[in-house]
Scaffold this motif. Structure first.
Motif, PDB file in Angstrom:
ATOM      1  N   ASN A   8      92.119-120.458  -1.564  1.00 24.52           N
ATOM      2  CA  ASN A   8      92.572-119.371  -0.701  1.00 24.52           C
ATOM      3  C   ASN A   8      92.770-119.834   0.743  1.00 24.52           C
ATOM      4  O   ASN A   8      93.727-119.431   1.414  1.00 24.52           O
ATOM      5  CB  ASN A   8      91.567-118.214  -0.728  1.00 24.52           C
ATOM      6  CG  ASN A   8      91.638-117.402  -2.006  1.00 24.52           C
ATOM      7  OD1 ASN A   8      92.666-117.387  -2.688  1.00 24.52           O
ATOM      8  ND2 ASN A   8      90.562-116.711  -2.345  1.00 24.52           N
ATOM      9  N   SER A  56      93.996-114.048  -3.550  1.00 19.88           N
ATOM     10  CA  SER A  56      95.211-114.859  -3.708  1.00 19.88           C
ATOM     11  C   SER A  56      96.447-114.006  -3.984  1.00 19.88           C
ATOM     12  O   SER A  56      97.575-114.408  -3.683  1.00 19.88           O
ATOM     13  CB  SER A  56      95.036-115.876  -4.833  1.00 19.88           C
ATOM     14  OG  SER A  56      94.789-115.219  -6.056  1.00 19.88           O
ATOM     15  N   THR A  62     100.544-120.497  -3.071  1.00 23.62           N
ATOM     16  CA  THR A  62      99.337-120.913  -3.784  1.00 23.62           C
ATOM     17  C   THR A  62      99.261-122.431  -3.757  1.00 23.62           C
ATOM     18  O   THR A  62     100.127-123.114  -4.308  1.00 23.62           O
ATOM     19  CB  THR A  62      99.348-120.436  -5.251  1.00 23.62           C
ATOM     20  OG1 THR A  62      99.460-119.017  -5.277  1.00 23.62           O
ATOM     21  CG2 THR A  62      98.048-120.832  -5.951  1.00 23.62           C
TER      22      THR A  62
END
Length: 477
Positions: A8, A56, A62
């Motif tokens: 994250n 997320s 990501t």
């Protein structure tokens, strides 16, 4: 593999880089120069959510691989590196002590950095600073603030651009928070001025190489990128163990001068090239095994120790882990076998624990290296002191309460690292009564040091040789 917090954190960082990539000054993308973590210092909800799997879903990017994150900065640095620029003849080595993390002892600096070949870069002048100041090490100091210009109009335009981007991302968990705009605008202004200051200083002063304490902060990172534009090599010293990875990523300087093979392997694992990392150690560690500056008898009297008991040095950091330290001392209470010397960092005043245990005393501000020759065992949290104590030849036992980004630095010590204070206390007890266990600890420690801090020659000398290698053909360094 990254844990949830790491994934994250780095994904949020990339969100920031992507969203504000066109926020530039003098052709440099400002978000790449920012001190990212301080942009959400006051956003407590976000900091808590970084450990949540569901967080997320609120992010655009990501990041699954740290290599890809580091690659962004490697390419950014490459884009701003100009090897064709001719440096000034007879350049000098500049030392830049970002956040007071350089930690070169005065005697080491005097030995290796002479005023005819070196100087110090500082940020701002104090009210009583003389026009041509000389540092305690005898080096001339130059101040970046002296090379600044008025750029208010440019800053206002950039901040207006930032406001427009924030407006488009109001629902983002970071960019939509009111504290972000204020924090980012403050860094935008300071970074723009630092680009001007660095550029003007480098144009006017003969610099052959810059040695940094860290490139984690915008002040130093900006100077490092401007140096790359002017073909000036940069070295970043390692200011402490790589305990938390996000204190050492991304890598920016040409060469990171590291303690040992742990850091070489770690940097390689995030995609850094072999020539970007050199095992140098740290010059302050050159003083660890100097002749003791005080006798054991004198220290015993000064601290009020019982000369018949074993001396344990306990390293604490304020009230961090204080419940664990109390449990540790509870285990020793009543044993009547130990003097526990409590050294707090950064405070110099007696730690509260000294008030609750008769056998616990304050280190009274004595330097770590003054204490080490006269203790039998060192107990600490996961800090650089553990390494320093091992370099001094002391057995070290560590309390492990790692942060989410802990690198596993001390994992090779095995059972010498304990998660529970009761287990830690028992381990120390065992060390004093079992010759077999002492031999095991010694073997573990020596193997750890061979990997973590291979001490082939003085760090100061190795650093000077690295500087000479990087400035070859560019005048005396």
């Amino acid at each position: 593999m990254m844990n949830t917090f790491e994934r994250n954190f780095w994904s949020l960082y990339v969100d920031f880089l992507e969203a504000f990539s066109e926020v530039k000054y003098k052709g440099i993308s400002i978000p790449y120069l920012c001190h990212f973590r301080s942009l959400f210092t006051n956003h407590h909800e976000l900091k808590q959510n970084l450990s949540s799997e569901s967080f997320s879903q609120q992010l655009y990017q990501t990041v699954q691989d740290k290599k890809l994150f580091q690659q962004r900065f490697t390419e950014f640095k490459k884009m701003h590196t100009n090897n064709k620029v001719k440096r000034k003849a007879n350049g000098k080595v500049a030392l830049y002590n970002a956040a007071n993390l350089l930690r070169f002892p005065i005697e080491i600096t005097k030995k290796h950095f002479k005023p005819e070949h070196s100087f110090v870069i500082r940020d701002i002048r104090g009210k009583t600073t003389s026009p041509r100041p000389i540092t305690a090490e005898g080096l001339p100091a130059y101040f970046l603030i002296d090379y600044d210009e008025s750029i208010d109009h440019h800053v206002e335009l950039i901040q207006k651009q930032v406001a427009g981007i924030i407006e488009k991302h109001k629902k983002h968990p970071l960019f939509g928070h009111p504290t972000f705009k204020e924090a980012f605008n403050a860094q935008v202004e300071r970074i723009a001025h630092r680009i001007i200051e660095s550029t003007n200083m480098i144009k006017k002063l003969p610099i052959s190489c810059i040695v940094f304490s860290s490139t984690h902060y915008y002040q130093s990172r900006t100077l490092a990128i401007v140096a790359a534009r002017h073909n000036i090599p940069t070295i970043c010293m390692q200011h402490g163990i790589v305990g938390s990875e996000n204190g050492y990523m991304p890598k920016i300087a040409d060469v990171d001068a590291v303690y040992g093979h742990f850091e070489v392997d770690w940097f390689k694992s995030i995609g850094v090239a072999d020539d970007g990392v050199k095992v140098i150690g740290h010059p302050r560690f050159d003083l660890i095994n100097k002749e003791a500056t005080i006798t054991k008898e004198t220290l015993t009297k000064k601290l009020g120790l019982d000369p018949k008991k074993k001396n344990i040095l306990l390293i604490v950091r304020g009230n961090a882990y204080i419940k664990h330290w109390r449990k540790l001392l509870d285990e020793w209470d009543g044993h009547d076998q130990y003097n526990v010397i409590i050294k707090d960092f950064p405070a110099q005043t007696p730690h509260p624990l000294t008030e609750n245990y008769d056998f616990a005393v304050s280190s009274k501000g004595y330097h770590l290296y003054t204490l080490l020759p006269h203790v039998d065992v060192v107990v600490a949290y996961l800090s650089t002191v553990g390494l320093e104590a091992m370099i001094a030849g002391k057995p070290v036992f560590l309390l492990s309460i790692p942060a989410p980004t802990y690198s596993g630095y001390y994992d090779r010590l095995g059972q010498m690292v304990q998660k529970e204070p009761v287990g830690l206390a028992n381990l120390v007890n065992r060390y004093f009564v079992s010759e077999k266990f002492r031999a095991k600890e010694s073997s573990k420690r020596k193997k750890f040091l061979a990997y973590a801090y291979p001490n082939v020659k003085s760090s100061g000398q190795r650093l000077i040789e690295l500087i000479a290698e990087m400035t070859k053909g560019q005048g005396k360094a």
